[in-house]
Write a protein that holds these residues in place. Structure first.
Motif, PDB file in Angstrom:
ATOM      1  N   LYS A   1     -35.062 -61.676  51.785  1.00  0.00           N
ATOM      2  CA  LYS A   1     -34.851 -60.308  51.248  1.00  0.00           C
ATOM      3  C   LYS A   1     -36.353 -59.638  50.440  1.00  0.00           C
ATOM      4  O   LYS A   1     -36.899 -60.757  49.721  1.00  0.00           O
ATOM      5  N   GLN A   2     -36.745 -58.387  50.502  1.00  0.00           N
ATOM      6  CA  GLN A   2     -37.637 -58.201  49.636  1.00  0.00           C
ATOM      7  C   GLN A   2     -37.220 -58.153  48.298  1.00  0.00           C
ATOM      8  O   GLN A   2     -36.159 -57.752  47.849  1.00  0.00           O
ATOM      9  N   VAL A   3     -38.208 -58.464  47.466  1.00  0.00           N
ATOM     10  CA  VAL A   3     -37.891 -58.274  45.861  1.00  0.00           C
ATOM     11  C   VAL A   3     -38.502 -57.261  45.189  1.00  0.00           C
ATOM     12  O   VAL A   3     -39.827 -56.934  45.685  1.00  0.00           O
TER      13      VAL A   3
ATOM     14  N   LYS B   1     -33.573 -57.246  46.565  1.00  0.00           N
ATOM     15  CA  LYS B   1     -33.236 -57.833  45.623  1.00  0.00           C
ATOM     16  C   LYS B   1     -33.920 -57.398  44.497  1.00  0.00           C
ATOM     17  O   LYS B   1     -35.194 -57.288  44.528  1.00  0.00           O
TER      18      LYS B   1
ATOM     19  N   VAL C   1     -40.321 -65.022  37.761  1.00  0.00           N
ATOM     20  CA  VAL C   1     -40.061 -64.338  39.113  1.00  0.00           C
ATOM     21  C   VAL C   1     -40.800 -65.369  40.228  1.00  0.00           C
ATOM     22  O   VAL C   1     -40.189 -65.533  41.191  1.00  0.00           O
TER      23      VAL C   1
ATOM     24  N   TYR D   1     -38.191 -66.499  43.084  1.00  0.00           N
ATOM     25  CA  TYR D   1     -38.285 -65.896  44.456  1.00  0.00           C
ATOM     26  C   TYR D   1     -39.579 -66.254  45.161  1.00  0.00           C
ATOM     27  O   TYR D   1     -39.331 -65.661  46.250  1.00  0.00           O
TER      28      TYR D   1
ATOM     29  N   LEU E   1     -43.264 -61.009  45.335  1.00  0.00           N
ATOM     30  CA  LEU E   1     -42.783 -59.719  44.815  1.00  0.00           C
ATOM     31  C   LEU E   1     -43.419 -58.616  45.567  1.00  0.00           C
ATOM     32  O   LEU E   1     -44.486 -58.771  45.990  1.00  0.00           O
TER      33      LEU E   1
END
Length: 235
Positions: free
Chosen positions: A5-7, A31, A76, A80, A83
């Motif tokens: 998923k792109q953050v 996300k 972050v 994840y 970004l």
């Protein structure tokens, strides 16, 4: 931890345009990390969005505090590992109806700290995550008040200077970035929010839509531009 998923991260996401940006990005399948300096309102906003089954999490962060930004970037990265979209939305309008040279200098300093240095330190701290994957979209929420032509008109001096500097930062970073990383500035218009007041003609939802176009532009999209309602405007 890597994920497909792109953050996206949105500063000042607990209310107004910021809250709408978080909501719409999450609807679009991102996300989203909502940041706010106030843990209570930040958590409340995230709980509301989670009830809509939206993938939103909260990181407490004060854009006036470099260490706070640095810690958020570490968080972050750890959680994840990427970004994709950074929206510098947090801002203040502190001007009283005084000339720039007559106002308390702390008003100009505080305005620059949030509206300019906040965005600068966000970009500086988070762009390495974008460079790591060779992709990123950065959007600075600016204002038509930041246009050079506005400087010859009296009023809102601290706010105008902060947005002029933010626009300059947008162009400089665009000139320096490599790979598919794009940075643009947007004037959301006069929006009914805590900052814009209740008589403003535009809703946060409308403003968010005009900003989000730039979050999903392709590799042929603009870099270093200044936009309102999807159209490029003069600096």
């Amino acid at each position: 931890m890597l994920q497909d998923k792109q953050v996206a991260i949105v500063t000042g996401g607990n209310r107004g345009i910021g809250y709408e940006l978080v909501k719409q990005l999450a609807w679009d399948g991102f996300k989203v990390i909502l940041t706010s300096r106030d843990p209570e309102t930040g958590h409340e906003a995230v709980q509301k969005l989670n009830k809509l089954n939206l993938d939103v999490s909260f990181v407490v962060m004060d854009v006036d505090n470099q260490e706070s930004i640095r810690q958020a970037a570490i968080t972050v990265n750890e959680h994840y590992g990427r970004l994709d979209v950074l929206i510098n939305n947090a801002g203040v309008y502190l001007d009283e109806s005084k000339k720039l040279v007559a106002m308390n200098p702390s008003i100009l300093e505080k305005t620059m700290t949030t509206n300019f240095f906040g965005a600068y330190h966000m970009i500086r701290s988070f762009i390495p995550l974008m460079e790591k994957q060779g992709y990123g979209r950065i959007i600075n929420v600016s204002s038509e008040y930041g246009a050079i032509s506005e400087m010859s008109l009296q009023g809102a001096g601290a706010y105008k200077l902060s947005k002029l500097a933010l626009n300059g930062l947008t162009q400089l970073v665009a000139a320096e970035t490599k790979g598919d990383i794009k940075i643009n500035a947007v004037d959301p218009g006069w929006v009914s929010s805590d900052m814009g007041g209740p008589s403003a003609p535009r809703t946060p939802k409308q403003a968010a839509e005009s900003i989000l176009r730039l979050a999903t532009i392709g590799s042929e999209g603009p870099n270093g531009g200044f936009f309102r309602d999807g159209k490029q405007i003069d600096w």
